[in-house]
Design a protein around this motif. Structure first.
Motif, PDB file in Angstrom:
ATOM      1  N   THR A   1      -2.751  63.952  48.504  1.00 28.12           N
ATOM      2  CA  THR A   1      -2.468  64.887  47.424  1.00 28.12           C
ATOM      3  C   THR A   1      -1.342  65.802  47.874  1.00 28.12           C
ATOM      4  OG1 THR A   1      -4.786  64.838  46.775  1.00 28.12           O
ATOM      5  CG2 THR A   1      -3.462  66.678  45.953  1.00 28.12           C
ATOM      6  N   VAL A   2      -0.360  65.998  47.000  1.00 29.93           N
ATOM      7  CA  VAL A   2       0.761  66.874  47.336  1.00 29.93           C
ATOM      8  C   VAL A   2       0.873  67.975  46.290  1.00 29.93           C
ATOM      9  CG1 VAL A   2       2.041  65.088  48.556  1.00 29.93           C
ATOM     10  CG2 VAL A   2       2.453  65.433  46.140  1.00 29.93           C
TER      11      VAL A   2
ATOM     12  N   ASN B   1      -3.697  55.940  57.643  1.00 30.75           N
ATOM     13  CA  ASN B   1      -3.816  56.920  56.557  1.00 30.75           C
ATOM     14  C   ASN B   1      -3.319  58.301  56.982  1.00 30.75           C
ATOM     15  OD1 ASN B   1      -4.655  55.445  54.274  1.00 30.75           O
ATOM     16  ND2 ASN B   1      -6.703  55.249  55.137  1.00 30.75           N
ATOM     17  N   LYS B   2      -3.499  58.659  58.255  1.00 30.76           N
ATOM     18  CA  LYS B   2      -2.916  59.909  58.755  1.00 30.76           C
ATOM     19  C   LYS B   2      -1.390  59.830  58.697  1.00 30.76           C
ATOM     20  CE  LYS B   2      -6.659  61.077  61.924  1.00 30.76           C
ATOM     21  NZ  LYS B   2      -7.052  61.163  63.340  1.00 30.76           N
ATOM     22  N   ILE B   3      -0.858  58.693  59.089  1.00 28.23           N
ATOM     23  CA  ILE B   3       0.598  58.491  59.035  1.00 28.23           C
ATOM     24  C   ILE B   3       1.099  58.591  57.605  1.00 28.23           C
ATOM     25  CG2 ILE B   3       2.427  56.760  59.282  1.00 28.23           C
ATOM     26  CD1 ILE B   3       1.023  55.797  61.835  1.00 28.23           C
ATOM     27  N   MET B   4       0.391  57.987  56.665  1.00 25.50           N
ATOM     28  CA  MET B   4       0.841  58.000  55.269  1.00 25.50           C
ATOM     29  C   MET B   4       0.879  59.420  54.710  1.00 25.50           C
ATOM     30  SD  MET B   4       1.782  54.998  54.670  1.00 25.50           S
ATOM     31  CE  MET B   4       2.153  55.221  52.942  1.00 25.50           C
TER      32      MET B   4
ATOM     33  N   SER C   1       4.414  60.975  53.492  1.00 26.67           N
ATOM     34  CA  SER C   1       4.561  61.522  52.135  1.00 26.67           C
ATOM     35  C   SER C   1       5.196  62.900  52.164  1.00 26.67           C
ATOM     36  CB  SER C   1       3.199  61.582  51.437  1.00 26.67           C
ATOM     37  OG  SER C   1       2.674  60.287  51.292  1.00 26.67           O
ATOM     38  N   ARG C   2       4.705  63.769  53.043  1.00 26.72           N
ATOM     39  CA  ARG C   2       5.278  65.116  53.158  1.00 26.72           C
ATOM     40  C   ARG C   2       6.742  65.060  53.596  1.00 26.72           C
ATOM     41  NH1 ARG C   2       0.350  66.106  55.743  1.00 26.72           N
ATOM     42  NH2 ARG C   2       1.408  66.123  57.753  1.00 26.72           N
ATOM     43  N   ASP C   3       7.015  64.234  54.608  1.00 27.61           N
ATOM     44  CA  ASP C   3       8.388  64.131  55.129  1.00 27.61           C
ATOM     45  C   ASP C   3       9.345  63.553  54.092  1.00 27.61           C
ATOM     46  OD1 ASP C   3       7.356  65.153  57.470  1.00 27.61           O
ATOM     47  OD2 ASP C   3       7.423  63.255  58.560  1.00 27.61           O
ATOM     48  N   LEU C   4       8.878  62.583  53.328  1.00 28.84           N
ATOM     49  CA  LEU C   4       9.718  61.976  52.292  1.00 28.84           C
ATOM     50  C   LEU C   4      10.078  63.003  51.218  1.00 28.84           C
ATOM     51  CD1 LEU C   4      11.014  59.349  51.159  1.00 28.84           C
ATOM     52  CD2 LEU C   4       8.868  58.976  49.926  1.00 28.84           C
TER      53      LEU C   4
ATOM     54  N   PHE D   1      12.028  56.493  58.606  1.00 31.53           N
ATOM     55  CA  PHE D   1      10.876  57.276  59.039  1.00 31.53           C
ATOM     56  C   PHE D   1      10.020  56.391  59.945  1.00 31.53           C
ATOM     57  CE2 PHE D   1      12.247  58.968  55.011  1.00 31.53           C
ATOM     58  CZ  PHE D   1      12.155  60.352  55.165  1.00 31.53           C
ATOM     59  N   SER D   2       9.770  56.841  61.168  1.00 31.27           N
ATOM     60  CA  SER D   2       8.968  56.061  62.119  1.00 31.27           C
ATOM     61  C   SER D   2       7.861  56.939  62.701  1.00 31.27           C
ATOM     62  CB  SER D   2       9.854  55.522  63.243  1.00 31.27           C
ATOM     63  OG  SER D   2      10.792  54.608  62.731  1.00 31.27           O
ATOM     64  N   TYR D   3       6.649  56.387  62.740  1.00 27.68           N
ATOM     65  CA  TYR D   3       5.476  57.132  63.197  1.00 27.68           C
ATOM     66  C   TYR D   3       4.623  56.256  64.111  1.00 27.68           C
ATOM     67  CZ  TYR D   3       6.793  59.887  59.142  1.00 27.68           C
ATOM     68  OH  TYR D   3       7.498  60.624  58.230  1.00 27.68           O
TER      69      TYR D   3
END
Length: 192
Positions: free
Chosen positions: A33-34, A177-180, A184-187, A158-160
């Motif tokens: 959620t953003v 899911n933590k990465i996603m 999302s925030r970074d994008l 973007f690399s995680y």
């Protein structure tokens, strides 16, 4: 008749020794959620999100892992709930819609004429196990372009890498899911 009895006996004995196959576990990406963003240079633009391209494997519901640079495989009893490309495309459409950065966000298949297009190339989306170390890897490049002129507006990879709590598919999905959530925030920050 004796042959029939012998065959029936062999069949019954072999049936008793059969084990049930493990249950297939199905996992999905959790869409974070953003918070809607206040301003955007693209507030009046229609954005279409393209289906991701992958540079290594075919996009499907299989969950990939590797033990080395050359040793790759797929989990036999675990899979994604849908084609990974559809999961990623759907997640990004949902996140971008919530952000309100654009007038509307649509899948590429829509007939609505768009002003902008967001394309993605997946370099890695898998579970890496190296000895005792275990982590989820996500590496995706996003490209924002003007749909009418075809001109590049901007691009970023973007690399995680997120450690997993277990070395199985469940641990991989939790870390992914933590990465996603971070992606999302970074994008959104990058698109502003």
């Amino acid at each position: 008749m004796r042959l029939f009895v012998v065959l029936l006996g062999v069949f019954l004995l072999s049936a008793c020794s059969m084990k049930e196959a493990p249950v297939m576990k199905t996992y999905t990406l959790v869409v974070p959620t953003v918070t809607p963003l206040a301003s955007s240079p693209y507030k009046n633009k229609v954005l279409k999100v393209s289906y991701p391209l992958i540079l290594k494997e075919k996009l499907n519901d299989k969950m990939h892992y590797s033990y080395s640079l050359s040793d790759r495989g797929v989990y036999l009893n675990s899979r994604w709930s849908n084609d990974l490309g559809k999961l990623l495309q759907g997640s990004m459409i949902h996140v971008l819609t919530q952000s309100r950065l654009f007038k509307v966000v649509l899948p590429f298949a829509s007939n609505v004429e768009e002003g902008l297009r967001l394309e993605s190339s997946i370099f890695d989306f898998s579970h890496h196990v190296r000895g005792e170390a275990s982590y989820a890897i996500v590496s995706i490049q996003y490209t924002l372009m003007n749909a009418q002129t075809g001109k590049l507006i901007k691009t970023k990879r973007f690399s995680y890498k997120e450690h997993t709590t277990t070395t199985d598919a469940r641990g991989y999905v939790e870390a992914t899911n933590k990465i996603m959530s971070r992606l999302s925030r970074d994008l959104l920050v990058w698109l502003r």
